[in-house]
Design an enzyme around this catalytic site. Structure first.
Site, PDB file in Angstrom:
ATOM      1  N   HIS A  79       4.349  26.586  20.655  1.00 47.58           N
ATOM      2  CA  HIS A  79       4.646  27.442  19.505  1.00 47.58           C
ATOM      3  C   HIS A  79       4.830  28.904  19.906  1.00 47.58           C
ATOM      4  CE1 HIS A  79       2.904  24.446  16.348  1.00 47.58           C
ATOM      5  NE2 HIS A  79       3.924  23.959  17.025  1.00 47.58           N
ATOM      6  N   GLU A  81       3.619  31.776  18.767  1.00 48.64           N
ATOM      7  CA  GLU A  81       2.439  32.624  18.914  1.00 48.64           C
ATOM      8  C   GLU A  81       1.739  32.348  20.249  1.00 48.64           C
ATOM      9  OE1 GLU A  81       2.963  31.506  14.531  1.00 48.64           O
ATOM     10  OE2 GLU A  81       2.956  30.435  16.444  1.00 48.64           O
ATOM     11  N   CYS A 105      -0.216  27.796  13.040  1.00 48.76           N
ATOM     12  CA  CYS A 105      -0.922  26.525  12.892  1.00 48.76           C
ATOM     13  C   CYS A 105      -2.357  26.676  13.397  1.00 48.76           C
ATOM     14  CB  CYS A 105      -0.197  25.425  13.676  1.00 48.76           C
ATOM     15  SG  CYS A 105      -0.411  25.555  15.478  1.00 48.76           S
ATOM     16  N   CYS A 108      -2.598  27.416  17.249  1.00 46.07           N
ATOM     17  CA  CYS A 108      -2.278  28.811  17.565  1.00 46.07           C
ATOM     18  C   CYS A 108      -3.352  29.747  17.030  1.00 46.07           C
ATOM     19  CB  CYS A 108      -0.899  29.178  17.018  1.00 46.07           C
ATOM     20  SG  CYS A 108       0.449  28.392  17.939  1.00 46.07           S
TER      21      CYS A 108
END
Length: 161
Positions: A79, A81, A105, A108
């Site tokens: 992801h 981040e 999420c 993260c």
């Protein structure tokens, strides 16, 4: 003497713009996410976008959302981040802000908390009702990480390359 211009970008506009531009690097056919991490002095520390891990051939990796766990993207995509956190090579992110085009999420969120980032500014919270996002918000609240939606004034920025 001329006056300075007044229609320049705010810091929030600038950093969310960087996150949006970073998202354009994503090869995900469904969701493109970008993140931009900045310090208290409004210096960009790192950027990231969602994609396959370095060294993994994204031409042979699965990009779909259906099928078995090893046949879709969810076990493989890193992801935005997390990529931004991992891309930073300068030491501590303690006290930094993270601009993300999508609310982080739960996985993260853990990395954000552990890295010391203290504020999340997000563009979209389209998964607000999912257990992953609910867990993220619970952990952020417990760890003292603030989060707020990006306030758009619908300013249009065009870049022609």
């Amino acid at each position: 003497m001329s006056e300075k211009r007044t229609d320049y970008l705010s810091w929030d506009q600038y950093f969310m713009g960087i996150a949006l531009l970073s998202a354009e690097r994503s090869k995900d056919p469904n969701t493109q996410v970008g993140a931009c991490i900045v310090d208290a002095n409004n210096k960009i520390l790192s950027v990231g976008y969602n994609g396959m891990p370095s060294g993994c051939d994204d031409d042979v990796m699965p990009w779909g959302k259906i099928g078995g766990a090893l046949e879709n993207k969810y076990f493989f995509v890193c992801h935005a981040e997390l990529n931004a956190i991992l891309n930073y090579g300068g030491g501590s992110l303690r006290g930094a802000r993270c601009y993300s085009t999508l609310f982080p999420c739960n996985e993260c969120a853990k990395a954000i908390i552990q890295s010391g980032i203290k504020e999340i500014i997000y563009l979209s919270d389209k998964y607000a009702d999912t257990e992953s996002t609910i867990a993220s918000k619970k952990m952020f609240d417990m760890a003292g990480v603030s989060f707020r939606p990006y306030k758009s004034d619908e300013k249009k920025i065009s870049i022609n390359l």
